[in-house]
Design a protein around this motif. Structure first.
Motif, PDB file in Angstrom:
ATOM      1  N   GLN A  34      -0.820  24.636  10.324  1.00  0.00           N
ATOM      2  CA  GLN A  34      -1.937  24.151  11.131  1.00  0.00           C
ATOM      3  C   GLN A  34      -3.210  23.906  10.333  1.00  0.00           C
ATOM      4  O   GLN A  34      -4.162  23.300  10.839  1.00  0.00           O
ATOM      5  CB  GLN A  34      -2.232  25.101  12.303  1.00  0.00           C
ATOM      6  CG  GLN A  34      -2.860  26.429  11.939  1.00  0.00           C
ATOM      7  CD  GLN A  34      -1.829  27.530  11.780  1.00  0.00           C
ATOM      8  OE1 GLN A  34      -0.751  27.298  11.242  1.00  0.00           O
ATOM      9  NE2 GLN A  34      -2.157  28.717  12.241  1.00  0.00           N
ATOM     10  N   TRP A  35      -3.239  24.330   9.063  1.00  0.00           N
ATOM     11  CA  TRP A  35      -4.421  24.086   8.236  1.00  0.00           C
ATOM     12  C   TRP A  35      -4.178  23.053   7.147  1.00  0.00           C
ATOM     13  O   TRP A  35      -5.077  22.294   6.785  1.00  0.00           O
ATOM     14  CB  TRP A  35      -4.908  25.389   7.606  1.00  0.00           C
ATOM     15  CG  TRP A  35      -5.480  26.320   8.629  1.00  0.00           C
ATOM     16  CD1 TRP A  35      -4.822  27.307   9.317  1.00  0.00           C
ATOM     17  CD2 TRP A  35      -6.806  26.297   9.151  1.00  0.00           C
ATOM     18  NE1 TRP A  35      -5.650  27.914  10.214  1.00  0.00           N
ATOM     19  CE2 TRP A  35      -6.893  27.318  10.121  1.00  0.00           C
ATOM     20  CE3 TRP A  35      -7.934  25.543   8.882  1.00  0.00           C
ATOM     21  CZ2 TRP A  35      -8.059  27.587  10.830  1.00  0.00           C
ATOM     22  CZ3 TRP A  35      -9.111  25.813   9.583  1.00  0.00           C
ATOM     23  CH2 TRP A  35      -9.159  26.825  10.544  1.00  0.00           C
ATOM     24  N   GLU A  92      -6.256  33.127  16.637  1.00  0.00           N
ATOM     25  CA  GLU A  92      -6.452  32.309  15.437  1.00  0.00           C
ATOM     26  C   GLU A  92      -5.199  31.530  15.049  1.00  0.00           C
ATOM     27  O   GLU A  92      -5.291  30.529  14.326  1.00  0.00           O
ATOM     28  CB  GLU A  92      -6.909  33.174  14.257  1.00  0.00           C
ATOM     29  CG  GLU A  92      -5.919  34.226  13.791  1.00  0.00           C
ATOM     30  CD  GLU A  92      -6.049  35.550  14.539  1.00  0.00           C
ATOM     31  OE1 GLU A  92      -5.435  36.525  14.109  1.00  0.00           O
ATOM     32  OE2 GLU A  92      -6.774  35.590  15.562  1.00  0.00           O
ATOM     33  N   GLY A 107      -3.728  29.590  16.828  1.00  0.00           N
ATOM     34  CA  GLY A 107      -3.835  28.287  17.477  1.00  0.00           C
ATOM     35  C   GLY A 107      -4.987  27.452  16.970  1.00  0.00           C
ATOM     36  O   GLY A 107      -5.367  26.475  17.610  1.00  0.00           O
ATOM     37  N   MET A 108      -5.539  27.792  15.808  1.00  0.00           N
ATOM     38  CA  MET A 108      -6.684  27.064  15.281  1.00  0.00           C
ATOM     39  C   MET A 108      -6.289  26.259  14.043  1.00  0.00           C
ATOM     40  O   MET A 108      -5.273  26.527  13.419  1.00  0.00           O
ATOM     41  CB  MET A 108      -7.810  28.042  14.918  1.00  0.00           C
ATOM     42  CG  MET A 108      -8.302  28.895  16.079  1.00  0.00           C
ATOM     43  SD  MET A 108      -8.931  27.904  17.463  1.00  0.00           S
ATOM     44  CE  MET A 108     -10.352  27.112  16.694  1.00  0.00           C
ATOM     45  N   GLY A 109      -7.134  25.286  13.686  1.00  0.00           N
ATOM     46  CA  GLY A 109      -6.911  24.487  12.490  1.00  0.00           C
ATOM     47  C   GLY A 109      -6.785  23.014  12.815  1.00  0.00           C
ATOM     48  O   GLY A 109      -6.549  22.620  13.959  1.00  0.00           O
ATOM     49  N   SER A 136      -3.674  22.035  14.785  1.00  0.00           N
ATOM     50  CA  SER A 136      -3.347  23.110  15.726  1.00  0.00           C
ATOM     51  C   SER A 136      -2.734  22.616  17.024  1.00  0.00           C
ATOM     52  O   SER A 136      -2.327  23.420  17.845  1.00  0.00           O
ATOM     53  CB  SER A 136      -4.606  23.917  16.050  1.00  0.00           C
ATOM     54  OG  SER A 136      -5.559  23.084  16.690  1.00  0.00           O
ATOM     55  N   TRP A 170       0.299  24.298  17.648  1.00  0.00           N
ATOM     56  CA  TRP A 170       0.302  25.757  17.700  1.00  0.00           C
ATOM     57  C   TRP A 170      -0.418  26.296  18.926  1.00  0.00           C
ATOM     58  O   TRP A 170      -0.106  27.375  19.413  1.00  0.00           O
ATOM     59  CB  TRP A 170      -0.377  26.315  16.443  1.00  0.00           C
ATOM     60  CG  TRP A 170       0.331  25.936  15.194  1.00  0.00           C
ATOM     61  CD1 TRP A 170       0.293  24.727  14.556  1.00  0.00           C
ATOM     62  CD2 TRP A 170       1.195  26.755  14.408  1.00  0.00           C
ATOM     63  NE1 TRP A 170       1.074  24.743  13.422  1.00  0.00           N
ATOM     64  CE2 TRP A 170       1.640  25.986  13.305  1.00  0.00           C
ATOM     65  CE3 TRP A 170       1.634  28.072  14.508  1.00  0.00           C
ATOM     66  CZ2 TRP A 170       2.492  26.485  12.338  1.00  0.00           C
ATOM     67  CZ3 TRP A 170       2.479  28.564  13.536  1.00  0.00           C
ATOM     68  CH2 TRP A 170       2.899  27.781  12.472  1.00  0.00           C
ATOM     69  N   GLU A 171      -1.405  25.587  19.433  1.00  0.00           N
ATOM     70  CA  GLU A 171      -2.188  26.082  20.553  1.00  0.00           C
ATOM     71  C   GLU A 171      -1.279  26.325  21.749  1.00  0.00           C
ATOM     72  O   GLU A 171      -0.550  25.445  22.194  1.00  0.00           O
ATOM     73  CB  GLU A 171      -3.266  25.058  20.914  1.00  0.00           C
ATOM     74  CG  GLU A 171      -4.225  25.538  21.986  1.00  0.00           C
ATOM     75  CD  GLU A 171      -5.245  24.465  22.316  1.00  0.00           C
ATOM     76  OE1 GLU A 171      -6.154  24.782  23.051  1.00  0.00           O
ATOM     77  OE2 GLU A 171      -5.100  23.331  21.841  1.00  0.00           O
TER      78      GLU A 171
END
Length: 586
Positions: free
Chosen positions: A117-118, A564, A566-568, A571, A574-575
């Motif tokens: 996600q990053w 966290e 779910g962030m990036g 994301s 992932w969220e």
């Protein structure tokens, strides 16, 4: 529920019809039936010449990039509880391969592969490892013992390689004829660009063969709408969301106009989740959704506006605020075959005259970032800093840009905007897209007093999806949930044959550059090609009006640990999809 017909709410297709269609489909369902048709062992994974290296790594703990707001909650998780989200409507599309989005599947499904996600790098999911013997061959290994949900007729059976092969063919649109759907209904088909055949090697491996090199093919499998389904799902149908079977940590167990409820699935290959239930409840408007969070009726509030941020920070100083750079690209997209908008000079004149930063900051404050042609999280794309130096985005040259836009509009035969008229179709229930449309209308009518612009919100999400995929609009206001590979994203939206080229843009030089970028193996080669391409798109062709990337942001109740994940920038995959990794403390 809406009664509007839609590709994403289509019903059952007989197994006989589906299999009959497979006989005439190149690389279609016939390939999915060839169990054991390859007896030769695959070659070791290539390294130097491989488009993407073999991989088995999983996400690891990390330090977050500077400028991100990622609070970390300490303490011991106590199993149980309900994660509650407020929304103005329940999910309206249930076939993520043909639909606009994938709300149900994000809570209950799995992708073949994920992007980190990053960084966007490949992360195993249902496919746990892969080999690349040569630039046109990919051998994917399915994870063992992945159970489907306990829903008839599957009743918890194991997701197998026939299912996996079926999904690749279906996402590519190879089952369209058999299902009685137009090929255009499969909006993610271009993410499988160049797929020649799908072959089952043995009980755990599938071989994908391409027509030619595709340097980012595997990243196409990470599209956040390409969720894996059992091969019988098409026969069962997609109208009833309670009859959808997936492999994720939660099963949809209740659904009506007021709520959708997902219950923990303890047989998930990811392991038993901490939280028992995920619930999406309908709350009539955005103000009431914010109030529900403040009063602790909901667990999280996604996408708070600058005004909402001030309100919640004042009312709930204990609430946790998460913010990271985003990847979705808000835009207004003209139908390049419609009226005056078919003239690139008109489209460019409009771009020069708009004040993009003013629009973005009204919705997202200073947290917005900017893109010119494709999203800036890609290493091959223009940075936000570069975009802010370009005409239309550079506030210091705004008067000059407007003057050039007026001159170009006049040269096109539309002095003062005379003869330029269009209707903006706004995605259902989307406040930022409506606001973008209204601001475009207001800005352009000041500069071009004879231009005629009507803003028309869509009746519902289903009808908007059908109009967009059918290219039946004049201008649309929406956002794009991007693919994690720059060349595939560009091809999907701008190539004549791109499956998400909703604006019907077609240019031979553009197509040639995009085909070269897809075939490029090395990142630097692809970057050079896409640099030329971005310049051409922005300076000459202008098939889209690019607004901004909204941030990925949310308020979360202080007792939730693990948000966290779910962030990036990437994301979207992932969220909520990783709610099973979250839990309540205390």
């Amino acid at each position: 529920m809406s009664t509007v017909s839609s590709y994403s709410s289509h019903g059952r297709v007989s197994r006989r019809r589906l299999l009959r269609g497979a006989v005439v489909t190149v690389g279609g369902l016939a390939g999915a039936a060839m169990v054991g048709c390859s007896s030769s062992a695959p070659k070791p994974a290539a390294t130097a010449a491989a488009p993407q290296a073999a991989g088995t790594s999983a996400p690891v703990a990390r330090k977050y990039p500077p400028g991100q707001k990622i609070p970390i909650v300490a303490g011991k998780i106590k199993d149980g509880g309900t994660f509650t989200e407020g929304a103005t409507t329940v999910s309206s599309e249930f076939d993520s391969h043909t639909g606009l989005t994938s709300h149900v599947q994000r809570n209950s499904g799995d992708l073949a592969l994920l992007p980190d996600q990053w960084t966007g790098e490949l992360v195993p999911s249902l496919v746990e490892s892969w080999e690349v013997p040569d630039p046109t061959t990919f051998i994917l290994k399915l994870r063992d013992n992945v159970a489907l949900h306990d829903i008839p007729p599957w009743n918890g059976r194991i997701f197998n390689v026939e299912d996996l092969a079926f999904n690749f063919n279906r996402i590519a649109g190879n089952t369209a004829e058999a299902e009685g759907l137009p090929k255009a209904a499969f909006q993610r088909a271009a993410t499988m660009n160049g797929l020649k055949s799908v072959e089952i090697v043995d009980k755990s491996r599938v071989k994908l063969t391409l027509n030619g090199p595709n340097g980012q093919f595997l990243s196409g499998l990470t599209d956040h709408r390409s969720f894996m389904i059992p091969k019988e799902q098409v026969q069962v149908g997609f109208k009833d969301p309670l009859k959808l079977a997936h492999t994720g940590q939660y099963t949809l167990t209740e659904f009506d106009r007021t709520k959708e409820v997902y219950t923990r699935f303890d047989k998930s290959w990811r392991g038993k989740p901490h939280i028992d239930t995920f619930k999406r409840i309908v709350i009539p408007d955005r103000a009431a959704i914010a109030a529900a969070f403040i009063s602790k009726q909901t667990t999280a509030l996604a996408g708070p506006t600058p005004t909402e941020q001030k309100t919640i920070a004042s009312a709930r100083p204990d609430a946790l605020y998460y913010e990271s750079s985003g990847y979705q690209w808000n835009n207004l997209r003209p139908n390049t075959k419609y009226g005056a908008l078919s003239d690139a000079r008109v489209r460019k004149a409009i771009s020069l005259s708009l004040n993009f930063p003013e629009m973005a900051e009204a919705n997202y404050g200073k947290a917005a970032s900017y893109w010119g042609v494709i999203g800036n999280p890609y290493p091959e794309a223009w940075t936000s800093e570069k975009v802010l130096t370009l005409p239309g985005y550079n506030v210091s040259t705004k008067d000059k840009d407007i003057a050039e836009g007026v001159k170009m509009m006049t040269a096109s035969g539309h002095a003062g905007g005379e003869g330029v008229a269009y209707e903006i179709l706004v995605s259902f229930g989307s406040i930022p897209y409506r606001e973008n449309s209204l601001r475009m209308q207001a800005q352009l009518q000041k500069i071009f007093p004879k231009i005629k612009i009507i803003v028309k919100p869509a009746a519902d999400a289903v009808s908007f999806s059908k109009l967009q995929s059918g290219k039946d609009f004049q201008v649309i206001a929406y956002t794009v949930g991007a693919n994690s590979a720059a060349s595939l994203e560009a091809y999907t939206h701008y190539h004549t044959k791109g499956s998400r080229n909703y604006g019907s843009f077609s240019n031979a030089e553009c197509d040639a550059l995009l085909e070269k970028s897809v075939a490029a193996i090395k990142t630097e080669e692809r970057k050079q090609i896409l640099e030329t391409w971005q310049t051409k798109v922005f300076e000459e062709w202008m098939p889209i009006w690019a607004f901004a990337h909204p941030p990925v942001n949310a308020f979360v109740q202080p007792n939730l640990q693990g948000f966290e994940v779910g962030m990036g920038p990437w994301s979207e995959w992932w969220e909520y999809y990783r709610i099973g990794d979250m839990g309540f403390i205390g």
